[in-house]
Design a protein around this motif. Structure first.
Motif, PDB file in Angstrom:
ATOM      1  N   UNK A  83      -4.290   0.698  -8.138  1.00  0.00           N
ATOM      2  CA  UNK A  83      -4.021   0.243  -6.778  1.00  0.00           C
ATOM      3  C   UNK A  83      -3.929   1.440  -5.839  1.00  0.00           C
ATOM      4  N   UNK A  84      -3.233   2.509  -6.258  1.00  0.00           N
ATOM      5  CA  UNK A  84      -3.123   3.677  -5.380  1.00  0.00           C
ATOM      6  C   UNK A  84      -4.493   4.328  -5.176  1.00  0.00           C
ATOM      7  N   UNK A  85      -5.336   4.317  -6.197  1.00  0.00           N
ATOM      8  CA  UNK A  85      -6.697   4.844  -6.053  1.00  0.00           C
ATOM      9  C   UNK A  85      -7.463   4.025  -5.031  1.00  0.00           C
ATOM     10  N   UNK A  86      -7.314   2.705  -5.072  1.00  0.00           N
ATOM     11  CA  UNK A  86      -7.988   1.858  -4.099  1.00  0.00           C
ATOM     12  C   UNK A  86      -7.488   2.122  -2.687  1.00  0.00           C
ATOM     13  N   UNK A  87      -6.174   2.323  -2.540  1.00  0.00           N
ATOM     14  CA  UNK A  87      -5.627   2.609  -1.216  1.00  0.00           C
ATOM     15  C   UNK A  87      -6.179   3.926  -0.670  1.00  0.00           C
TER      16      UNK A  87
END
Length: 181
Positions: A83-87
């Motif tokens: 999720x943090x990579x996507x953000x």
């Protein structure tokens, strides 16, 4: 449960061995007592085996639970990383999608701020006490006490301690004023 299993195992062994060694074979009821004792010994051994089997199953269940918890934690960590990579990717795409003039203006503003900071630090770095001031700031950030700074950085311990305290205050005031300009 372990204690119960060990007691039953010891009882089974004792009930098996006692009639063979302790009872006199001339007594008429020897065979009856020996039979009852051997049956009781077998019953204790069987019960002990059931308890051992139950403990083994419980241990296996605990291992399975531990593995499930570990797998859940790993899954949670990997999900949060994804999720943090996507953000980060969405933020990068947003920055790249913004108009070029805005990005250029922000870059120029940052360069101007950076150049001003460099000019300010150049005037203070000419001062010979500036290196001492930097060392004092590093020590304060590291959590060192005022006494430690005076004794170890300013090298003014013992009778010179009061002079060191005055010098420390003067240095802090001097460079704080220059930083505020």
């Amino acid at each position: 449960m372990h204690l119960k299993m060990f007691v039953l195992s010891a009882s089974a062994l004792a009930l098996w061995m006692v009639p063979l060694t302790a009872l006199d074979k001339k007594v008429s009821w020897h065979k009856a007592v020996q039979g009852v004792s051997l049956c009781a010994g077998i019953a204790c051994a069987v019960k002990s085996g059931k308890i051992a089997h139950g403990l083994a199953k419980e241990a296996e269940i605990e291992v399975i639970k531990e593995r499930a918890v570990t797998a859940d934690v790993i899954d949670e960590i990997s999900t949060s990383a994804y999720v943090s990579q996507q953000q980060r990717q969405q933020e990068a795409e947003f920055i790249l999608a913004s108009p070029g003039a805005e990005v250029e203006a922000k870059r120029e503003a940052l360069e101007a701020m950076y150049d001003n900071d460099l000019q300010d630090t150049a005037s203070t770095s000419d001062n010979p006490d500036y290196l001492v001031y930097v060392e004092i700031c590093k020590s304060k950030e590291a959590g060192k006490s005022q006494t430690w700074i005076i004794e170890n950085i300013l090298k003014m311990g013992g009778r010179k301690f009061k002079d060191g305290k005055v010098k420390l205050e003067a240095l802090l005031q001097q460079f704080k004023l220059e930083e505020e300009k």
